[in-house]
Design a protein around this motif. Structure first.
Motif: not given
Ligand code: DHB
Ligand code: FE
Length: 283
Positions: A12, A57, A59, A125, A244
């Motif tokens: 991502h 996730n 950020h 994002h 991740e």
């Protein structure tokens, strides 16, 4: 009944979103990366999922060091793109599916996963770049993502993140939840982030193609073995942000044991990471 038809995993990287938003997808640096998603865009246009459970996730956009949920499910009607420092991405507001999201929250919490319920959240994002990669940019005349999206945020930013095994088991619990939801919905589950990347320090730019390839192979052939990889192995082999990848195990855990790999793509570099992508279909 609702059913999970397929799983998708993809990196991502925020620079991919910026390349799309600034019309740079055909520049020599980016063209090979976007070419790798052409099959996926055609495939998903045929599949037409009703809902995507999108594991990603945050950020430090919606959450911060003040509040760090390990697992958080978005139960709202909609989720606006977050401003990550350059204004929100020019992509549609994400439409949720509150009924299914609450059902998954209930089912997984009663199955003893401590899921945080989120009724207002902006998405960064981690969530919007995978939507852009898979769906392209929606036309201005019909400015919507083509399906509903349930954001499922996982803490992989602040130690301690959940173990791969915990993520794998959460995926299994999500499958049980979806399959006990009465409306007839075609559901997909996506896992995002990865593959090997380290964004800071002396090892910044670390790429471990052998580890990434073995991880992609394992997703298809022996995902239960991947669930036993300890945190330190991810950090050593795949870099500090390579952790991740535990989110891909939630996706895989939600699929059937004999899910079939129908597409794979791997590309270096994008920003300073390796981009990995795989599509698995349930039988
Ligand atoms: C970058 C950030 C990410 O969240 C990620 O998953 C990959 C790359 C970056 O800033 O380059
Ligand atoms: Fe990330």
């Amino acid at each position: 009944m609702a059913r999970i038809v397929a799983g998708v995993a993809t990196s991502h990287v925020p620079a991919i979103g910026a390349a799309i938003d600034q019309g740079k997808t055909q520049e020599p640096y980016w063209q090979p990366l976007f070419a790798g998603f052409e099959f996926s865009k055609r495939w998903i246009a045929e599949q037409k999922p009703d809902v995507v459970v999108l594991v990603y996730n945050d950020h430090a956009s919606a959450f911060s060091l003040e509040l760090i949920p390990t697992f958080a499910i978005g139960c709202a009607e909609s989720f606006a793109p977050a401003d990550e420092g350059w204004g929100p991405r020019p992509v549609p507001v994400v439409e949720g599916h509150p009924e299914l999201a609450w059902h998954i929250a209930q089912s997984t919490i009663l199955d003893e996963f401590d899921m945080t319920i989120v009724n207002r959240m902006e998405v960064d994002h981690g969530l919007t770049v995978p939507l852009s990669l898979m769906f392209g940019q929606p036309a201005a005349s019909n400015f919507h993502w083509p399906c509903k999206v349930i954001p499922l945020a996982v803490n992989v930013v602040q130690y301690p993140p959940p173990t791969g095994n915990r993520c794998w088991n959460l995926g299994r619990a999500i499958r049980k939840a979806v399959e006990s939801f009465e409306p007839d919905l075609k559901v997909m589950i996506w896992g995002t982030g990865g593959m090997s990347h380290q964004l800071q320090g002396p090892r910044a730019g670390l790429i471990n193609r052998a580890f990434d390839t073995a991880f992609l192979d394992g997703l298809t052939r022996d995902p239960a073995a991947l669930a036993r990889i300890p945190h330190l192995d991810y950090v050593r082999e795949a870099g500090s942000e390579g952790i991740e990848l535990v989110m891909w195990l939630i996706m895989r855990g939600a699929l059937a044991a004999d899910a079939r790999e129908i597409y794979r793509f791997y590309h270096v570099p994008a920003s300073n990471t390796a981009v990995g992508h795989i599509i698995l279909e349930n039988p």
